[in-house]
Scaffold this motif. Structure first.
Motif, PDB file in Angstrom:
ATOM      1  N   SER A   2      43.757  56.947  38.345  1.00 13.76           N
ATOM      2  CA  SER A   2      44.329  56.588  36.966  1.00 13.76           C
ATOM      3  C   SER A   2      42.789  56.724  36.244  1.00 13.76           C
ATOM      4  O   SER A   2      41.887  56.524  36.618  1.00 13.76           O
ATOM      5  CB  SER A   2      44.868  55.185  37.358  1.00 13.76           C
ATOM      6  N   ALA A   3      43.466  56.773  35.014  1.00 10.59           N
ATOM      7  CA  ALA A   3      42.345  56.784  33.920  1.00 10.59           C
ATOM      8  C   ALA A   3      41.457  55.568  34.052  1.00 10.59           C
ATOM      9  O   ALA A   3      41.843  54.491  34.049  1.00 10.59           O
ATOM     10  CB  ALA A   3      43.092  57.030  32.393  1.00 10.59           C
ATOM     11  N   SER A  94      52.891  64.100  25.392  1.00  7.59           N
ATOM     12  CA  SER A  94      51.640  64.949  26.226  1.00  7.59           C
ATOM     13  C   SER A  94      51.175  66.035  25.386  1.00  7.59           C
ATOM     14  O   SER A  94      51.979  66.707  25.041  1.00  7.59           O
ATOM     15  CB  SER A  94      52.344  65.127  27.443  1.00  7.59           C
ATOM     16  N   ARG A 100      45.739  71.283  27.905  1.00 11.52           N
ATOM     17  CA  ARG A 100      45.389  70.663  29.267  1.00 11.52           C
ATOM     18  C   ARG A 100      44.162  71.538  29.815  1.00 11.52           C
ATOM     19  O   ARG A 100      43.249  70.875  30.152  1.00 11.52           O
ATOM     20  CB  ARG A 100      46.748  70.487  30.090  1.00 11.52           C
ATOM     21  N   ASP A 110      38.525  61.871  35.189  1.00 13.05           N
ATOM     22  CA  ASP A 110      39.222  60.610  34.933  1.00 13.05           C
ATOM     23  C   ASP A 110      38.856  60.070  33.595  1.00 13.05           C
ATOM     24  O   ASP A 110      38.995  58.841  33.280  1.00 13.05           O
ATOM     25  CB  ASP A 110      38.560  59.709  36.135  1.00 13.05           C
ATOM     26  N   LEU A 133      50.582  55.466  26.554  1.00 11.27           N
ATOM     27  CA  LEU A 133      50.485  56.000  27.782  1.00 11.27           C
ATOM     28  C   LEU A 133      49.112  56.480  28.276  1.00 11.27           C
ATOM     29  O   LEU A 133      48.559  57.145  27.548  1.00 11.27           O
ATOM     30  CB  LEU A 133      51.204  57.101  28.121  1.00 11.27           C
ATOM     31  N   GLU A 134      48.386  55.623  28.939  1.00 10.90           N
ATOM     32  CA  GLU A 134      46.808  55.848  29.323  1.00 10.90           C
ATOM     33  C   GLU A 134      46.844  56.850  30.684  1.00 10.90           C
ATOM     34  O   GLU A 134      47.315  56.436  31.653  1.00 10.90           O
ATOM     35  CB  GLU A 134      46.220  54.635  29.850  1.00 10.90           C
ATOM     36  N   THR A 135      46.376  58.042  30.401  1.00 10.00           N
ATOM     37  CA  THR A 135      46.279  58.880  31.513  1.00 10.00           C
ATOM     38  C   THR A 135      45.098  59.605  31.713  1.00 10.00           C
ATOM     39  O   THR A 135      43.944  59.172  30.887  1.00 10.00           O
ATOM     40  CB  THR A 135      47.474  59.845  31.308  1.00 10.00           C
ATOM     41  N   SER A 136      44.996  60.680  32.436  1.00 10.51           N
ATOM     42  CA  SER A 136      43.618  61.380  32.389  1.00 10.51           C
ATOM     43  C   SER A 136      44.124  62.864  32.675  1.00 10.51           C
ATOM     44  O   SER A 136      45.131  63.122  33.205  1.00 10.51           O
ATOM     45  CB  SER A 136      42.902  60.835  33.730  1.00 10.51           C
ATOM     46  N   GLU A 139      45.764  63.558  36.123  1.00  9.91           N
ATOM     47  CA  GLU A 139      46.982  63.487  36.302  1.00  9.91           C
ATOM     48  C   GLU A 139      47.734  64.269  35.340  1.00  9.91           C
ATOM     49  O   GLU A 139      48.880  64.529  35.992  1.00  9.91           O
ATOM     50  CB  GLU A 139      47.327  62.055  35.469  1.00  9.91           C
ATOM     51  N   LEU A 140      47.342  64.689  34.533  1.00  9.91           N
ATOM     52  CA  LEU A 140      48.135  65.712  33.467  1.00  9.91           C
ATOM     53  C   LEU A 140      48.084  67.229  34.236  1.00  9.91           C
ATOM     54  O   LEU A 140      48.999  68.097  33.680  1.00  9.91           O
ATOM     55  CB  LEU A 140      47.653  65.770  32.085  1.00  9.91           C
TER      56      LEU A 140
END
Ligand SMILES: [Zn+2]
Length: 158
Positions: A2-3, A94, A100, A110, A133-136, A139-140
């Motif tokens: 997770s981020a 996204s 990306r 991360d 939405l907190e991501t990294s 994940e993407l």
């Protein structure tokens, strides 16, 4: 993975979100009518903004995220600690596949990426959850190809 948003101070998080909204105001989206704003936080505390810039020759279009990276890197900034992206849609959207890959080039796996809904401010005003939405990039863009892969031992080329 997770981020690691804990690494982003509340102040920087708010600055970055505000900057993404500001960036969106300068979107040149006359064909898609789909405005996007992005803001990058560099490790030395700068904020670099980017908007999507479309073109009558559609292939010449560049996304907000890549605009921000190109601005930063071409001015000598290559180290980043967070990215925020906002559109006019009231849910988190996204980055596209091409963006990306660009994020992957310059950011830690991360590093926090905040996908901000358009109604963020009204959610906050009403005391609701912010909807982010907190991501990294891990994940993407899982199983990604990045600069390190070019350093791997390999068969000599002909
Ligand atoms: Zn994109």
């Amino acid at each position: 993975m997770s981020a690691s948003t804990w690494s982003l101070s509340i102040t920087d998080r708010e600055r970055l979100i505000k900057a993404a909204f500001e960036a969106k105001e300068f979107a040149y989206s006359r064909y898609s009518k789909f405005r996007v704003g992005a803001a990058l936080l560099s490790t030395d505390g700068q904020i670099i903004k980017g908007a999507n810039i479309e073109n009558a020759s559609y292939g010449g279009t560049i996304c907000a995220e890549r605009t921000a990276f190109v601005k930063a890197v071409s001015e000598g900034t290559r180290s980043f600690s967070a990215l925020a992206v906002v559109t006019d849609v009231a849910s988190p959207l996204s980055p596209c596949g091409m963006c990306r890959q660009v994020i992957r080039e310059f950011c830690a796996q991360d590093m926090p990426i905040l996908l901000v809904p358009s109604d963020y401010d009204s959610r906050i005003a009403k005391g609701e959850k912010d909807g982010i939405l907190e991501t990294s990039i891990a994940e993407l863009l899982p199983h990604s190809f990045g600069p390190e892969e070019l350093e791997l031992p390999r068969e000599p080329s002909a």
